[in-house]
Scaffold this motif. Sequence first.
Motif, PDB file in Angstrom:
ATOM      1  N   ASP A  38      36.601  48.413  35.723  1.00  0.00           N
ATOM      2  CA  ASP A  38      38.047  48.509  35.516  1.00  0.00           C
ATOM      3  C   ASP A  38      38.395  48.778  34.055  1.00  0.00           C
ATOM      4  OD1 ASP A  38      37.486  46.088  34.358  1.00  0.00           O
ATOM      5  OD2 ASP A  38      39.061  44.969  35.392  1.00  0.00           O
ATOM      6  N   LEU A  74      39.519  48.746  44.126  1.00  0.00           N
ATOM      7  CA  LEU A  74      39.509  47.289  44.190  1.00  0.00           C
ATOM      8  C   LEU A  74      40.445  46.776  45.275  1.00  0.00           C
ATOM      9  CD1 LEU A  74      39.466  46.594  40.360  1.00  0.00           C
ATOM     10  CD2 LEU A  74      37.760  45.748  41.978  1.00  0.00           C
ATOM     11  N   ASP A  75      41.552  47.470  45.491  1.00  0.00           N
ATOM     12  CA  ASP A  75      42.515  47.049  46.512  1.00  0.00           C
ATOM     13  C   ASP A  75      42.023  47.319  47.931  1.00  0.00           C
ATOM     14  OD1 ASP A  75      44.237  46.231  44.529  1.00  0.00           O
ATOM     15  OD2 ASP A  75      45.423  48.080  44.529  1.00  0.00           O
ATOM     16  N   THR A  76      41.274  48.405  48.127  1.00  0.00           N
ATOM     17  CA  THR A  76      40.917  48.820  49.486  1.00  0.00           C
ATOM     18  C   THR A  76      39.513  48.425  49.928  1.00  0.00           C
ATOM     19  OG1 THR A  76      40.203  50.981  48.642  1.00  0.00           O
ATOM     20  CG2 THR A  76      42.493  50.786  49.377  1.00  0.00           C
ATOM     21  N   GLN A 110      41.632  50.764  40.342  1.00  0.00           N
ATOM     22  CA  GLN A 110      42.423  49.713  40.992  1.00  0.00           C
ATOM     23  C   GLN A 110      42.596  49.993  42.479  1.00  0.00           C
ATOM     24  OE1 GLN A 110      43.426  46.747  39.585  1.00  0.00           O
ATOM     25  NE2 GLN A 110      43.817  46.299  41.735  1.00  0.00           N
ATOM     26  N   ARG A 111      42.717  51.252  42.853  1.00  0.00           N
ATOM     27  CA  ARG A 111      42.834  51.587  44.286  1.00  0.00           C
ATOM     28  C   ARG A 111      41.570  51.191  45.029  1.00  0.00           C
ATOM     29  NH1 ARG A 111      45.344  56.061  41.945  1.00  0.00           N
ATOM     30  NH2 ARG A 111      43.476  57.358  42.077  1.00  0.00           N
ATOM     31  N   ARG A 134      35.454  42.889  39.919  1.00  0.00           N
ATOM     32  CA  ARG A 134      35.726  43.729  38.751  1.00  0.00           C
ATOM     33  C   ARG A 134      34.550  43.671  37.799  1.00  0.00           C
ATOM     34  NH1 ARG A 134      41.091  45.098  37.886  1.00  0.00           N
ATOM     35  NH2 ARG A 134      42.546  44.225  39.418  1.00  0.00           N
TER      36      ARG A 134
END
Length: 567
Positions: free
Chosen positions: A108, A121-123, A118-119, A136
């Motif tokens: 990150d 990490l979100d998915t 970040q996308r 991360r």
Amino acid sequence: MDTVENKPAGGRRKAPRTPKGRQVDPAALEDVRALLGDRDRRRDLLIEHLHLIQDRYGHLADRHLVALAFEMKLAMTEVYEVASFYAHFDIVKDGAPPPPALTIRVCDSLSCEMAGAQRLLDTLPAALGAGVRVVRAPCMGLCDKAPAVAVGHDELPRADLAKIKAAAAHKHADHAHAPQVSHDAYLAGGGFALLKACLAGKRTREETIAAVDKAGLRGLGGAGFPTGRKWTLVRQEKGPRLMAVNGDEGEPGTFKDKFYLEQDPHRFLEGMLVAAWVVEAAEVFIYLRDEYPAIRLMLLAEIARIEKAGLSPHTKVHLRRGAGAYICGEESAMIESIEGKRGLPRHRPPYVAQVGVFNRPTLVQNIETLFWVRDIVEKGADWFTGHGRRGRKGLRSFSVSGRVKKPGVVLAPAGVSVRELIDEFCGGMPDGQTFKGYLPGGASGGILPASMADLPLDFGTLEQYGCFVGSHAVVILSDKDDMKAVALNLMRFFEDESCGQCTPCRVGTEKAVKLMRDGPWDESLLTELSGAMRDASICGLGQAASNPLMCVFKYFREDLAKPLGAW
């Protein structure tokens, strides 16, 4: 308080049935002894032994830490404080479930954040399901191939969901990187001839120092200290002397050492052995960051080959493995880690040239600095100084990432400008994007606007603007990027990577992140906090952490009135 039942008739305390402290599990002790084999149990090998356990079991169980402390004759606190300091060690309390079998680390740092980290990490957690841990991670040295992901120890450049799923389904064992220039090819091109001449007495130490000095070779890890002068200072100290090689390039945006190790590691190794000969270093410790597992295995093989060929009779070469701590790029923290301790920077003086590894005078050099030694001595200082622009002399390796069409390692004349890097070496800006600003020296080097794109990028040229080139990690920013978000990303990195030793850095970075994240930005308060961090922190991490923040106030005031952006 003892009860009546616990006391004998005479009132004397009964001897305990077991020794105080945690008891050694015999099975865990056998596990540890099997892993260590005939390896030395020396204190300085603690981190290496922790890696053996982590690699074998995927975590560090309490029972194994107790057994390791017993086997190495160390206090449990010595083992635990080291294991808990480094990010790549996973401590599991007795009775707690171990981490999932597979860990996926998503970088990150700034270049990867700009490319969509970040996308991911979100998915990823929902897409991969149970049995996989997604965390991360700081810079992996793949900034030019962002976003970067590590699936286990396997690097995954330009990662997307499909690539990550495929890699997660096919776990691979660690394997050595095959360098582009092989050992045989390096020999065929005259490799190790300089080293052999030095060892045979055909060259003197004085003339070797003079060649490096005349060329103006400087420490290329960030500090820029003249190399020839450093060699002279170390030689003046009473022996035995040692040498440490800093291969922990954790500065976000920096990947040039990785590039040279993958392309031509023997040129670096020859330069290292020549430097060790010059300062008469009895031992050399190469400290390599843990994010480069394939390079580590390759270096182990090449060092063994060099020893077998009789090319290192004057010194003993050790390869030490980092464990995930940016602070160990600071030379004294690296030395603490080499000694098997937490990577806490030392107070100075004394300097490491006087009191370094194991309290001996120590030459500390960066990988790229040593890479140039052979060419400079063989081709002559004039060859090196024949390159340069705007009155600067020499060659510089820039790690260029971010908003350019062709990111990567750029070998350019000293004094080149960022505009020339973008247009001449990196294919220009991406279509539809306008150049807005740049980081000239990684996360700690500050941020400059596009209006200052013609400044020479070299040591001592940017300090008057509140910036510096450091490790020559250049990150290009465009009109797509919010400078407040850029500065917050960098401050979060420093918050995560602070070693915690000194209050101004430990608390200052945390408070700065909170103030920057929650807003509105209070310029007076943030400036006061930055000054305290700069003036009172022990090392360069805390001293330079606020450089990007201060540059936003100075050069990008138009972004201050906008809501905090994201990528």
